[in-house]
Scaffold this motif. Structure first.
Motif: not given
Length: 282
Positions: A267-273
């Protein structure tokens, strides 16, 4: 290098006086290269930078090579470059306000709340991890043994779950160089002190995308960690769950909470694009 036509400077900047004898054109060029890397253009090649700055490719390559050697840039796939963690170090005093912390904090807090264990996010700098954020767990009698870490704290990479997941995901040549420079010293009862064993464990971590720490930093501390990727698919950070024994064994921590940790990292990776989660893992 004079200001380029069409260049707009933020209101808080003063356009440099190039007649000032103390003005360094070389420094201005180096900083201009770093400023080419933005959230919209995080990965650039020599030709891209040269075109943006109106410099020759040979001159650009010379400056980029210097920034790479100093750690301000890092080289990824296909001879492309992105900002290195040395740039993050320059802003360490404002680390709590970086976008990485902003993107990660809510998910870390949720993971800490659901698991009851302390969770953190950290980046790799040379042979150490640097904590960006840390959320305390609430389980009674579950104080994590070892040093009291907070944002900005540093620990050896080779004997922490966070460090091992970050080392494992380095490009091959960077990982080999890092391992050759690391001096392995016994920290806890199970510290890996043979480079061949550490190399084998990093290979296994890369395959499984989960690192474990079993009393390697300090007696009584166990942890699991997973990777956080950016929009280019390169690792930029790692998150962990840490606990104390005999409250829970590292195998139990990995089996029970490993999937939740990886889901939070995704999820954090997704927030980073990063789009690996939506596109499906290989």
């Amino acid at each position: 290098m004079p200001p380029r036509a069409g260049t707009s400077y933020p209101d808080t900047w003063r356009i440099p006086d190039l007649s000032e004898p103390r003005y360094s054109q070389s420094l201005e060029r180096g900083l201009a290269i770093l400023e080419c890397f933005t959230p919209e253009t995080p990965v650039l090649g020599i030709a891209d930078i040269a075109t943006r700055l109106g410099m020759s490719r040979s001159t650009t390559h010379r400056y980029v090579s210097t920034l790479l050697a100093l750690g301000y840039l890092r080289q990824g796939a296909r001879r492309k470059y992105r900002l290195g963690l040395r740039v993050t170090a320059l802003g360490m005093a404002a680390l709590n306000e970086t976008s990485l912390r902003e993107h990660a904090h809510a998910d870390l807090a949720e993971l800490a709340h659901r698991s009851g264990y302390t969770t953190s996010i950290a980046v790799l700098e040379d042979d150490e991890i640097v904590y960006v954020d840390r959320v305390q767990g609430f389980r009674r009698r579950q104080k994590v043994p070892g040093p009291d870490v907070r944002a900005g704290s540093r620990l050896p990479a080779y004997c922490t779950a966070l460090g091992k997941i970050l080392l494992a995901h380095l490009p091959d040549h960077e990982r080999r160089e890092a391992l050759s420079d690391i001096e392995l010293k016994r920290q806890g009862p199970n510290t890996i002190v043979a480079k061949s064993m550490l190399r084998d464990e990093l290979a296994q971590i890369l395959d499984e995308s989960l690192a474990v720490e079993d009393e390697e930093l300090v007696d009584g501390r166990v942890a699991i960690a997973g990777p956080v990727f950016d929009e280019a698919g390169e690792i930029v950070a790692a998150i962990d769950l840490t606990a104390g024994t005999p409250g829970i064994a590292v195998e139990e921590l990995a089996d029970a909470l490993g999937p939740h940790l990886i889901s939070t990292a995704d999820r954090i990776s997704s927030r980073l694009g990063n789009r690996r989660e939506s596109e499906g893992r290989d």
